[in-house]
Design an enzyme around this catalytic site. Structure first.
Site, PDB file in Angstrom:
ATOM      1  CE  LYS A  11      -4.438   1.100  -0.943  1.00  0.00           C
ATOM      2  NZ  LYS A  11      -3.841  -0.189  -0.670  1.00  0.00           N
ATOM      3  CB  VAL A  51       0.069  -5.817   4.216  1.00  0.00           C
ATOM      4  CG1 VAL A  51      -1.109  -5.191   4.923  1.00  0.00           C
ATOM      5  CG2 VAL A  51      -0.213  -6.070   2.750  1.00  0.00           C
ATOM      6  CB  SER A 107      -0.939   0.027   1.195  1.00  0.00           C
ATOM      7  OG  SER A 107      -2.037  -0.794   0.924  1.00  0.00           O
ATOM      8  CE1 TYR A 114      -4.696  -1.158  -4.180  1.00  0.00           C
ATOM      9  CE2 TYR A 114      -5.332  -3.471  -4.206  1.00  0.00           C
ATOM     10  CZ  TYR A 114      -4.950  -2.345  -3.512  1.00  0.00           C
ATOM     11  OH  TYR A 114      -4.803  -2.396  -2.151  1.00  0.00           O
ATOM     12  CE1 TYR A 127      -4.207   1.426   4.613  1.00  0.00           C
ATOM     13  CE2 TYR A 127      -2.818   0.192   6.099  1.00  0.00           C
ATOM     14  CZ  TYR A 127      -3.104   0.642   4.848  1.00  0.00           C
ATOM     15  OH  TYR A 127      -2.294   0.304   3.816  1.00  0.00           O
TER      16      TYR A 127
HETATM   17  N1  GLN Z   1      -2.303  -5.501  -1.720  1.00  0.00           N
HETATM   18  C1  GLN Z   1      -2.849  -5.318  -0.405  1.00  0.00           C
HETATM   19  C2  GLN Z   1      -4.362  -5.444  -0.427  1.00  0.00           C
HETATM   20  O1  GLN Z   1      -4.952  -4.948  -1.314  1.00  0.00           O
HETATM   21  C3  GLN Z   1      -2.434  -3.978   0.109  1.00  0.00           C
HETATM   22  C4  GLN Z   1      -2.944  -3.696   1.488  1.00  0.00           C
HETATM   23  C5  GLN Z   1      -1.970  -2.936   2.331  1.00  0.00           C
HETATM   24  O2  GLN Z   1      -0.778  -2.880   2.117  1.00  0.00           O
HETATM   25  N2  GLN Z   1      -2.491  -2.408   3.410  1.00  0.00           N
HETATM   26  O3  GLN Z   1      -4.977  -6.039   0.432  1.00  0.00           O
END
Ligand code: GLN
Length: 319
Positions: free
Chosen positions: A73, A273, A70, A205, A255
């Protein structure tokens, strides 16, 4: 580089941080829907600091590529804001902390398909859809952007060659377990907030999330956010937009742990993650830390502890 009076030089400090925070016990979890991440050795730990004066300091496994997940993003949002594309984007996604898990479905349904912010999965799917309107392979476009900002040549995934790359096998593995992201995309589509087919947006994505980079590369790539929007080869964003991306990182980057992270670290950050966290010290530097094991909210356990320690010892908090 301003650090607290009496603090050791940054390279010594980073060595110390690695010694202290590299996890020795097998605590924390890895996501169960991304098979690739279960294979990463749990005791990996790297940290890199890229300064606005052009220096890079690093320690531990700072030059081992990991899955950015993520953290992508932040960069897709920056790309979407380039060239004045923001009014249309901001009619499709809000800028409020979600207070819910990054992949929660409930809020999206209750709020009629308008994601709370671009850093939860639903918001990033809208940003991806927005980018795909200009460039159908938004993940390849993101890879070029990151490669340019990190000052490296793109590589094809071969060991030992520098530069970011998309781990296509990891992406395929994640896609096979993407029921939840597909559900989010179908909700968005049903509410009229997705132009492209849900499947192709999720596929793109997931490939963005599967980009492999090192801490050193990520710190260099994120430096424009600490430097008034000025990147490796010129202006990435106007200063006002760079400031806004930093604000969204502070309020939404971790988050439903954004408040706790602001309390402990006091800096804008974005986690993934894969265990990475990118942090901005406005005007001074970008920091990337990586340690694979995660807390219950999906943020790196040792990485967050290390950043709290570093911000205490350097006085870099924005507060
Ligand atoms: N690829 C992961 C997902 O879509 C990314 C989530 C993350 O890093 N928080 O669940």
């Amino acid at each position: 580089m301003t650090t607290t009076l009496g603090a050791p030089p940054l390279d010594v400090l980073l060595e110390d941080i690695v010694r202290y925070h590299r996890p020795r016990k097998e605590t924390g979890a890895v996501p169960r829907n991304i098979p690739f991440l279960a294979k990463v050795p749990f005791d990996r730990f790297g940290i890199a600091v890229a300064t606005t004066t052009g220096d890079v300091f690093c320690s531990g496994d700072a030059d081992v590529p990991f899955s950015i997940q993520s953290i992508s993003k932040v960069f897709t949002l920056a790309m979407a804001l380039q060239g004045g594309g923001s009014p249309r984007l901001w009619s499709r996604v809000l800028r409020e902390p979600s207070g819910t898990a990054f992949n929660s479905l409930v809020q999206l349904e209750a709020e009629h398909g308008i994601p709370r912010n671009p850093f939860i999965n639903a918001g990033a799917l809208v940003v991806t859809d927005h980018l795909m309107e200009q460039t159908p392979d938004a993940a390849a476009h993101l890879l070029r952007f990151l490669t340019e900002q990190a000052g490296q040549q793109a590589r094809t995934g071969k060991q030992g060659q520098p530069g970011p790359f998309i781990d296509e096998a990891a992406a395929a593995g994640e896609l096979a377990g993407s029921s939840r992201n597909l559900a989010l995309a179908h909700f968005l589509k049903d509410f009229g907030n997705l132009t492209r087919p849900a499947e192709s947006v999720v596929e793109n994505y997931v490939r963005q999330c599967s980009i492999m980079m090192t801490c050193t590369e990520l710190a260099k790539a994120g430096l424009f956010l600490a430097n008034d929007g000025q990147g490796a080869s010129g202006t990435v964003l106007p200063p006002s937009e760079a400031k806004r991306v930093g604000s969204i990182m502070l309020t939404c980057g971790m988050y439903d742990a954004a408040g706790e992270f602001a309390y402990r670290v006091g800096l804008p950050g974005k986690s993934g993650v894969g265990g990475g966290i990118l942090v901005i010290v406005p005007g001074q530097c970008a920091i990337c830390v990586w340690s694979p094991r995660l807390d219950a909210k999906g943020n790196s356990l040792a990485g967050t502890a290390a950043l709290a320690d570093l911000s205490d010892r350097t006085g870099w908090s924005v507060f």
